[in-house]
Design a protein around this motif. Structure first.
Motif, PDB file in Angstrom:
ATOM      1  N   SER A 212       0.815  -1.217   0.000  1.00 43.32           N
ATOM      2  CA  SER A 212       0.000   0.000   0.000  1.00 43.32           C
ATOM      3  C   SER A 212       0.849   1.268   0.000  1.00 43.32           C
ATOM      4  CB  SER A 212      -0.920   0.007   1.226  1.00 43.32           C
ATOM      5  OG  SER A 212      -1.619   1.231   1.315  1.00 43.32           O
ATOM      6  N   TYR A 213       0.327   2.296  -0.660  1.00 46.25           N
ATOM      7  CA  TYR A 213       0.929   3.626  -0.596  1.00 46.25           C
ATOM      8  C   TYR A 213       0.801   4.219   0.811  1.00 46.25           C
ATOM      9  CZ  TYR A 213       1.158   4.048  -5.756  1.00 46.25           C
ATOM     10  OH  TYR A 213       1.437   3.899  -7.096  1.00 46.25           O
ATOM     11  N   ARG A 214      -0.136   3.711   1.582  1.00 44.58           N
ATOM     12  CA  ARG A 214      -0.408   4.282   2.896  1.00 44.58           C
ATOM     13  C   ARG A 214       0.689   3.983   3.914  1.00 44.58           C
ATOM     14  NH1 ARG A 214      -6.825   2.571   3.399  1.00 44.58           N
ATOM     15  NH2 ARG A 214      -7.561   3.721   1.552  1.00 44.58           N
ATOM     16  N   GLN A 216       4.060   4.129   5.701  1.00 47.15           N
ATOM     17  CA  GLN A 216       5.122   5.129   5.765  1.00 47.15           C
ATOM     18  C   GLN A 216       6.440   4.546   5.262  1.00 47.15           C
ATOM     19  OE1 GLN A 216       5.706   6.848   9.668  1.00 47.15           O
ATOM     20  NE2 GLN A 216       6.432   8.764   8.784  1.00 47.15           N
ATOM     21  N   ASP A 257       2.011   0.834  -6.863  1.00 54.18           N
ATOM     22  CA  ASP A 257       1.945   0.051  -5.625  1.00 54.18           C
ATOM     23  C   ASP A 257       2.008  -1.456  -5.900  1.00 54.18           C
ATOM     24  OD1 ASP A 257      -0.532   0.319  -6.825  1.00 54.18           O
ATOM     25  OD2 ASP A 257      -1.623   0.820  -4.998  1.00 54.18           O
TER      26      ASP A 257
END
Length: 268
Positions: A212-214, A216, A257
């Motif tokens: 995921s891009y979410r 960090q 992603d």
């Protein structure tokens, strides 16, 4: 040299064309199947692909959304651009390509993601996804003495327990809910498809193609899912020579992603 096939959800082919060029220059697969090209047919970057030796191009595009493309060093014959569920989305493209004296029917799929809420009664995107997978039951692994079938793409479902970072925590998360995974595996078996990525891999081994891009730090957390798949008809199992998940591509500049999966077959 073996016949090599790559599949990659590129998340905008024009935005990430430098990454595609890098993949083709470094790995040079015979055929590349792209999903989520987000590009209408008239704006597809034909010249860039042809400049790298991929003269044969089949596309089924859509402005801003979805879209699939298959590019090849070998001649392609377009078989079908099918719209599923009566919806005007560009999510499927099938072509024929020759390798090892046989004709290979190659399906390139981008299955709907399904939104966030895993309830088809209140989330039409999830309903669409389930209906799409159900309609894929009709896509069979056709084969005979002179022909074979391959199905690749972003199928947006991680079907097995170790296709996700935490089976328990993702059971209520779209892409790994029981209704998805059960219908997905039933569809694969109905079509007599072989899951090549799990063919010689221990069940307990984690396999991911998406991060995921979410996150960090995607690499440190390593909370991935196997959403991208390579299937074949049974008669391609003997010449199947393995595959590679190009994990490092997730760390390239402005990445998708998803990462490429490259499969090899001992076919001339």
């Amino acid at each position: 040299m073996p016949f090599t096939l790559a599949t990659w959800n590129i998340n905008s082919v024009r935005l990430r064309m430098p990454l595609v060029e890098r993949l083709l220059a470094e790995r040079a697969p015979d055929v590349l199947c792209l999903q989520e090209t987000k590009c209408p047919d008239d704006l597809f970057p034909f010249d860039a692909f042809r400049g790298l030796g991929y003269q044969h191009i089949a596309i089924f595009g859509q402005k801003g959304y979805h879209g699939v493309a298959t590019v090849s060093r070998r001649p392609l014959e377009v078989v079908e651009k099918r719209r599923f569920c009566g919806i005007e989305d560009s999510r499927h493209l099938s072509v024929r390509v020759s390798a090892g004296g046989r004709s290979i029917l190659l399906h390139n799929f981008y299955v709907p993601a399904g939104g966030d809420e895993p309830d088809p009664e209140i989330n039409w995107k999830f309903r669409h996804k389930l209906d799409f997978v159900a309609e894929m039951n009709a896509v069979r692994a056709e084969q005979d003495d002179f022909s074979s079938s391959i199905l690749v793409g972003d199928l947006n479902i991680a079907p097995l327990e170790h296709d996700v970072w935490s089976h328990k925590q993702l059971l209520k998360i779209v892409s790994h809910t029981p209704v998805e995974t059960e219908s997905f595996e039933a569809m694969r078996k109905a079509g007599e498809w072989v899951d090549l990525m799990r063919l010689n891999v221990p069940y307990e081994q984690k396999l991911y193609t998406w991060w995921s891009y979410r996150a960090q730090d995607w690499q440190a957390s390593d909370r991935g899912r196997r959403l991208d798949h390579v299937w074949s008809s049974a008669n391609l199992v003997p010449p199947f020579a393995g595959y590679e998940i190009l994990r490092e591509a997730r760390g390239w500049e402005r990445p998708s992603d998803h990462v490429p999966v490259i499969a090899r077959f001992d076919l001339d």
